[in-house]
Design an enzyme around this catalytic site. Structure first.
Site, PDB file in Angstrom:
ATOM      1  N   ASN A   1       3.422 -30.048  35.498  1.00  0.00           N
ATOM      2  CA  ASN A   1       3.927 -31.297  34.932  1.00  0.00           C
ATOM      3  C   ASN A   1       2.944 -32.398  35.322  1.00  0.00           C
ATOM      4  O   ASN A   1       2.935 -32.853  36.454  1.00  0.00           O
ATOM      5  CB  ASN A   1       5.323 -31.573  35.505  1.00  0.00           C
ATOM      6  CG  ASN A   1       5.865 -32.922  35.063  1.00  0.00           C
ATOM      7  OD1 ASN A   1       5.313 -33.563  34.172  1.00  0.00           O
ATOM      8  ND2 ASN A   1       6.951 -33.351  35.689  1.00  0.00           N
ATOM      9  N   TRP A   2       2.114 -32.799  34.351  1.00  0.00           N
ATOM     10  CA  TRP A   2       1.067 -33.787  34.662  1.00  0.00           C
ATOM     11  C   TRP A   2       1.645 -35.197  34.748  1.00  0.00           C
ATOM     12  O   TRP A   2       0.942 -36.119  35.121  1.00  0.00           O
ATOM     13  CB  TRP A   2      -0.034 -33.728  33.595  1.00  0.00           C
ATOM     14  CG  TRP A   2      -0.861 -32.480  33.619  1.00  0.00           C
ATOM     15  CD1 TRP A   2      -0.666 -31.362  34.395  1.00  0.00           C
ATOM     16  CD2 TRP A   2      -2.034 -32.210  32.834  1.00  0.00           C
ATOM     17  NE1 TRP A   2      -1.633 -30.418  34.138  1.00  0.00           N
ATOM     18  CE2 TRP A   2      -2.489 -30.914  33.185  1.00  0.00           C
ATOM     19  CE3 TRP A   2      -2.739 -32.919  31.874  1.00  0.00           C
ATOM     20  CZ2 TRP A   2      -3.615 -30.329  32.592  1.00  0.00           C
ATOM     21  CZ3 TRP A   2      -3.869 -32.342  31.282  1.00  0.00           C
ATOM     22  CH2 TRP A   2      -4.298 -31.060  31.648  1.00  0.00           C
ATOM     23  N   LYS A   3       2.880 -35.373  34.349  1.00  0.00           N
ATOM     24  CA  LYS A   3       3.531 -36.697  34.367  1.00  0.00           C
ATOM     25  C   LYS A   3       2.656 -37.716  33.634  1.00  0.00           C
ATOM     26  O   LYS A   3       1.949 -37.355  32.709  1.00  0.00           O
ATOM     27  CB  LYS A   3       3.829 -37.134  35.808  1.00  0.00           C
ATOM     28  CG  LYS A   3       4.557 -36.052  36.593  1.00  0.00           C
ATOM     29  CD  LYS A   3       5.165 -36.585  37.848  1.00  0.00           C
ATOM     30  CE  LYS A   3       5.682 -35.422  38.681  1.00  0.00           C
ATOM     31  NZ  LYS A   3       6.552 -35.825  39.742  1.00  0.00           N
TER      32      LYS A   3
ATOM     33  N   GLY B   1       7.390 -35.038  44.810  1.00  0.00           N
ATOM     34  CA  GLY B   1       6.356 -36.020  45.099  1.00  0.00           C
ATOM     35  C   GLY B   1       6.408 -36.579  46.516  1.00  0.00           C
ATOM     36  O   GLY B   1       5.738 -37.560  46.825  1.00  0.00           O
TER      37      GLY B   1
ATOM     38  N   GLU C   1      14.910 -28.487  41.065  1.00  0.00           N
ATOM     39  CA  GLU C   1      14.013 -29.450  41.696  1.00  0.00           C
ATOM     40  C   GLU C   1      14.822 -30.440  42.535  1.00  0.00           C
ATOM     41  O   GLU C   1      15.326 -31.430  42.001  1.00  0.00           O
ATOM     42  CB  GLU C   1      13.242 -30.228  40.626  1.00  0.00           C
ATOM     43  CG  GLU C   1      12.384 -29.367  39.731  1.00  0.00           C
ATOM     44  CD  GLU C   1      11.211 -30.175  39.178  1.00  0.00           C
ATOM     45  OE1 GLU C   1      10.076 -29.754  39.417  1.00  0.00           O
ATOM     46  OE2 GLU C   1      11.440 -31.216  38.553  1.00  0.00           O
TER      47      GLU C   1
ATOM     48  N   SER D   1       7.122 -30.614  45.501  1.00  0.00           N
ATOM     49  CA  SER D   1       6.018 -30.554  46.474  1.00  0.00           C
ATOM     50  C   SER D   1       5.541 -29.130  46.751  1.00  0.00           C
ATOM     51  O   SER D   1       5.154 -28.824  47.883  1.00  0.00           O
ATOM     52  CB  SER D   1       6.412 -31.253  47.781  1.00  0.00           C
ATOM     53  OG  SER D   1       6.662 -32.624  47.534  1.00  0.00           O
TER      54      SER D   1
ATOM     55  N   HIS E   1      14.151 -33.926  33.443  1.00  0.00           N
ATOM     56  CA  HIS E   1      13.465 -34.104  34.736  1.00  0.00           C
ATOM     57  C   HIS E   1      14.152 -35.246  35.500  1.00  0.00           C
ATOM     58  O   HIS E   1      14.607 -36.207  34.900  1.00  0.00           O
ATOM     59  CB  HIS E   1      11.990 -34.423  34.493  1.00  0.00           C
ATOM     60  CG  HIS E   1      11.170 -34.378  35.731  1.00  0.00           C
ATOM     61  ND1 HIS E   1      11.141 -35.420  36.631  1.00  0.00           N
ATOM     62  CD2 HIS E   1      10.363 -33.407  36.237  1.00  0.00           C
ATOM     63  CE1 HIS E   1      10.349 -35.095  37.640  1.00  0.00           C
ATOM     64  NE2 HIS E   1       9.864 -33.884  37.427  1.00  0.00           N
TER      65      HIS E   1
ATOM     66  N   GLU F   1      13.039 -37.642  37.106  1.00  0.00           N
ATOM     67  CA  GLU F   1      12.470 -38.983  36.861  1.00  0.00           C
ATOM     68  C   GLU F   1      13.029 -39.571  35.572  1.00  0.00           C
ATOM     69  O   GLU F   1      13.185 -40.778  35.447  1.00  0.00           O
ATOM     70  CB  GLU F   1      10.935 -38.904  36.841  1.00  0.00           C
ATOM     71  CG  GLU F   1      10.387 -38.720  38.252  1.00  0.00           C
ATOM     72  CD  GLU F   1       9.064 -37.984  38.338  1.00  0.00           C
ATOM     73  OE1 GLU F   1       8.386 -37.816  37.310  1.00  0.00           O
ATOM     74  OE2 GLU F   1       8.711 -37.554  39.458  1.00  0.00           O
TER      75      GLU F   1
ATOM     76  N   GLY G   1       4.084 -30.589  40.136  1.00  0.00           N
ATOM     77  CA  GLY G   1       3.626 -31.924  39.768  1.00  0.00           C
ATOM     78  C   GLY G   1       2.235 -32.168  40.326  1.00  0.00           C
ATOM     79  O   GLY G   1       1.229 -31.762  39.753  1.00  0.00           O
ATOM     80  N   GLY G   2       2.176 -32.819  41.488  1.00  0.00           N
ATOM     81  CA  GLY G   2       0.898 -33.237  42.079  1.00  0.00           C
ATOM     82  C   GLY G   2      -0.169 -32.147  42.117  1.00  0.00           C
ATOM     83  O   GLY G   2      -1.321 -32.385  41.729  1.00  0.00           O
TER      84      GLY G   2
END
Ligand code: PEP
Length: 251
Positions: A9-11, A173, A167, A213, A95, A97, A234-235
């Site tokens: 997930n590159w956000k 994150g 998640e 994470s 998600h 977010e 993600g990251g």
């Protein structure tokens, strides 16, 4: 035997040239891994760049959201058929977010899921508790409410097409990963809910990913758990080496 999935997930990150470089790098590494499904989910503006970079390889393309209407006066929104037209096979839905910043609810998650399935996209539906909910002991209740709000009343054959991502919000994150035991407990509970609602075959086949994470150092142990079938990253999905190492751990 469930084939593991590793989805990135590159956000809201990267420009054209960075996306091109990352996707091409992953095509060289991830594209050669057997026995793992790899999905890249860039922002809408990068779908075409990533599509062109991974075309012809085993790397699949996903979006980070969709709107449930097919077309019309919905300024700023993107429909399932538009995603298909851009080369997507998958889409992330619900998600945390989106729930936190854009008012996404279990009911709106459900509408998006229906629209994705009708169009033939494979949804990755996200669920997870906040730190407060975990600390007050309501994790199970929250997850059950989220998955039943989104999935209940689906036909088993539709439920079987869905990928679920657990998640925990407090792990996204933050660098704070759920322990393998903690994550396994929730994954097991989700699979049990799927069995009770849709039958054993659907529950045995559904892929449940962990997200929060996950890094190369924690991936193998998390994914070794019996009910963890991969990761939503993600990251660490923004670096070729880290994402590739997670894919290798999944394999
Ligand atoms: C995510 O956003 O889905 C996620 C898991 O992010 P991170 O890996 O950065 O915690």
């Amino acid at each position: 035997m469930r084939t593991p999935i590793v989805a990135g997930n590159w956000k809201m990150n990267l420009g054209r040239s960075q996306a091109q470089e990352l996707a091409s790098g992953l095509r060289e590494t991830a594209g050669k891994e057997k026995g793992v499904e790899v999905i890249l989910c860039p922002s809408y503006t990068l779908l075409h760049v990533v599509h062109d970079a991974v075309q012809g390889s085993s790397v699949a393309l996903g979006a980070q959201n969709l709107f449930w209407e097919e077309k019309g006066a919905y300024t700023g929104e993107v429909s399932a058929s538009m995603l298909l037209d851009s080369g997507c096979s998958h889409v992330i839905i619900g998600h945390s977010e989106r729930r936190q910043y854009f008012g996404e609810t279990d009911a709106s998650v459900r509408r998006r899921l229906v629209s994705a399935l009708e169009a033939g996209l494979i949804p990755i539906v996200c669920v997870g508790e906040t730190l407060e909910e975990r600390e007050e002991g309501s994790t199970e209740l929250v997850i059950e409410r989220q998955i039943s709000g989104a999935l209940e009343r689906f036909k088993p054959e539709d439920a079987a097409k869905i990928i679920i991502a657990y998640e925990p919000v407090w792990a996204i994150g933050t660098g704070r990963t759920a322990t393998p035991v903690m994550a396994q407990e929730v994954h097991r509970m989700i699979r049990n809910w799927m069995a009770k609602t849709f039958g054993d075959d659907v529950a045995e086949g559904v892929r449940i990913l962990y997200g929060g994470s996950m890094k190369p150092g924690s991936a193998a142990e998390l994914m070794a758990q019996p009910d963890i079938d991969g990761g939503l990253i993600g990251g660490a999905s923004l670096k070729v080496d880290d994402f590739t190492a997670i894919i290798q751990a999944a394999r």
